[in-house]
Design an enzyme around this catalytic site. Structure first.
Site, mmCIF file in Angstrom:
data_model
loop_
_atom_site.group_PDB
_atom_site.id
_atom_site.type_symbol
_atom_site.label_atom_id
_atom_site.label_comp_id
_atom_site.label_asym_id
_atom_site.label_seq_id
_atom_site.Cartn_x
_atom_site.Cartn_y
_atom_site.Cartn_z
ATOM 1 N N TRP A 1 47.074 24.179 28.312
ATOM 2 C CA TRP A 1 45.581 24.168 28.805
ATOM 3 C C TRP A 1 44.962 23.048 28.286
ATOM 4 C CZ3 TRP A 1 46.379 26.028 33.133
ATOM 5 C CH2 TRP A 1 46.836 27.350 33.426
ATOM 6 N N LYS B 1 41.113 36.594 33.408
ATOM 7 C CA LYS B 1 41.815 36.998 32.563
ATOM 8 C C LYS B 1 41.232 38.093 31.901
ATOM 9 C CE LYS B 1 44.376 33.427 32.721
ATOM 10 N NZ LYS B 1 44.008 32.160 32.175
ATOM 11 N N ASP C 1 36.966 25.780 26.375
ATOM 12 C CA ASP C 1 37.471 26.508 27.376
ATOM 13 C C ASP C 1 37.759 28.099 26.711
ATOM 14 O OD1 ASP C 1 39.273 27.915 28.920
ATOM 15 O OD2 ASP C 1 40.729 26.335 28.969
HETATM 16 C C1 LIG Z 1 44.434 30.509 32.745
HETATM 17 C C2 LIG Z 1 43.857 29.579 31.943
HETATM 18 C C3 LIG Z 1 43.457 28.306 32.557
HETATM 19 C C4 LIG Z 1 43.630 28.073 33.856
HETATM 20 O O1 LIG Z 1 42.706 28.673 34.793
HETATM 21 P P1 LIG Z 1 42.706 28.389 36.217
HETATM 22 O O2 LIG Z 1 41.442 29.350 36.730
HETATM 23 O O3 LIG Z 1 43.884 29.095 36.829
HETATM 24 O O4 LIG Z 1 42.174 26.870 36.636
HETATM 25 C C5 LIG Z 1 42.655 27.503 31.780
HETATM 26 N N1 LIG Z 1 42.491 27.627 30.366
HETATM 27 C C6 LIG Z 1 43.118 28.766 29.922
HETATM 28 C C7 LIG Z 1 42.825 29.037 28.394
HETATM 29 C C8 LIG Z 1 43.641 29.892 30.600
HETATM 30 O O5 LIG Z 1 44.027 31.140 29.975
#
Ligand SMILES: *Cc1c(COP(=O)(O)O)cnc(C)c1O
Length: 357
Positions: free
Chosen positions: A99, A190, A166
């Site tokens: 990511w 998540k 993030d």
């Molecule tokens: C799942 C995830 C993403 C991607 O998220 P999307 O909403 O599918 O774009 C980005 N960063 C982390 C840490 C993730 O776990």
């Protein structure tokens, strides 16, 4: 048989969220209409957004001067929005996994991007330490929880430049000192809501400092001024997110979540460390994620991987296959996962051990 949901994302949500969302699909807020067929500008839905923003601020103790936004596009769109809005001379990134790399790729398209440190040399099984954040960067970007590898930055670091994080997979899992961050974002699927809504917590004064033209939809200012209503927001996922926020508040808030998360992860890591058939992929305790717990078959038991997967599946363990770039297993232990599910997985591992003696 009871099903134990260890999926990494989309993933387990509180029953409270699912029940209230199911009810609102039939009759939302006494309107006699489904949440899926009402105007996002109706007073009933505006009240949902307002309450969700208020609960974000209350639960995370967000200081004055920050906005909370609910957008579409997923965390992946934030990878581009962040540099579009913040990158002038130079961006700095910590490379802790897939990511992070995707975020770095977007920043590189827009300007000078320095990768300050990386853990790629060991397939991202640790968090880099002892790096220096360049003081001439416009911002420093981190991924607090690396969903795929099971590493986590469990503290709020000091940064001499605006810190961007993030937090897709660990938001609401522990109290966060928001004042240390200029921007926090994440996909909701998540630990908060069904897929489709992306949350952004942004300090308003970091905007307006870049010279480039920013496409309207990628400009944070658009969404701050529009109060997440510039275009049609993801109505149903926002409603579901509000239910999870209420559930958090009714269950002792984030402090209590952290307590339970430490307990759940502690139990599972202890079993992985004790059971001779398994080993954790992240060895440094400090770096071990409380949300995604990765383990593989121990040396000498590599050929038992498929057998354990099938055995665990037969016991109701769902979603424990590790990401293809790590292999083995990953148990995601998000807020909504009850401790009983962790115990059931531990019992399954013990039983598998005794069957293989
Ligand atoms: C799942 C995830 C993403 C991607 O998220 P999307 O909403 O599918 O774009 C980005 N960063 C982390 C840490 C993730 O776990």
């Amino acid at each position: 048989m009871k099903i134990h949901n260890f999926y990494a994302g989309p993933s387990i949500l509180p029953d409270y969220t699912i029940e209230n969302t199911a009810k609102a699909i039939h009759n939302f807020a006494g309107t006699g209409l489904s949440i899926m067929e009402i105007s996002h500008r109706s007073k009933e839905f505006i009240a949902v957004v307002d309450e969700a923003v208020a609960l974000f601020k209350e639960l995370l103790q967000i200081p004055e001067g920050y906005s909370v936004l609910f957008l579409g596009g997923g965390a992946s769109t934030q990878f581009a929005m962040v540099p579009f809005n913040l990158l002038n001379k130079k961006a700095a990134y910590l490379n802790t996994g897939v990511w992070a790399k995707k975020a770095i790729k977007e920043a590189k398209m827009l300007g000078n991007t320095e990768v300050v440190a990386s853990s790629e040399d060991k397939n991202f099984n640790y968090i880099p330490k002892g790096f220096t954040i360049p003081t001439d960067a416009d911002y420093f970007h981190i991924t607090t929880n690396n969903t795929i590898y099971g590493t986590e930055i469990k503290f709020d670091m000091d940064s001499p430049v605006p810190l961007v994080a993030d937090m897709s997979s660990d938001i609401f899992s522990r109290p966060v000192d928001i004042s240390k961050y200029a921007l926090i974002y994440g996909g909701a699927q998540k630990n908060l809501a069904p897929a489709g809504v992306t949350f952004v917590i942004i300090r308003n004064d970091i905007l307006g400092k870049v010279n480039r033209v920013i496409p309207t939809m990628l400009n944070y200012q658009t969404h701050i001024e529009g109060e997440s209503m510039f275009n049609t927001p993801p109505v149903l996922p926002i409603f579901a997110a509000l239910q999870t926020l209420k559930w958090l508040k009714n269950n002792g808030g984030i402090e209590n979540m952290q307590k339970v998360n430490i307990k759940k992860a502690g139990l599972l890591y202890s079993e992985i460390d004790r059971n001779p058939m398994f080993k954790a992929t992240v060895t440094d305790q400090e770096d071990r994620s409380l949300m995604n717990i990765c383990f593989v078959m121990n040396n000498g038991f590599e050929d038992k991987e498929k057998a354990f997967f099938e055995f665990a599946t037969s016991k109701g363990m769902i979603g424990i296959k590790g990401h293809r770039s790590v292999g083995g297993f990953r148990a995601s232990t998000y807020n909504a996962l009850p401790i009983e599910s962790v115990q059931a997985l531990i019992d399954t591992m013990k039983e598998f051990e005794s069957l293989n003696q």
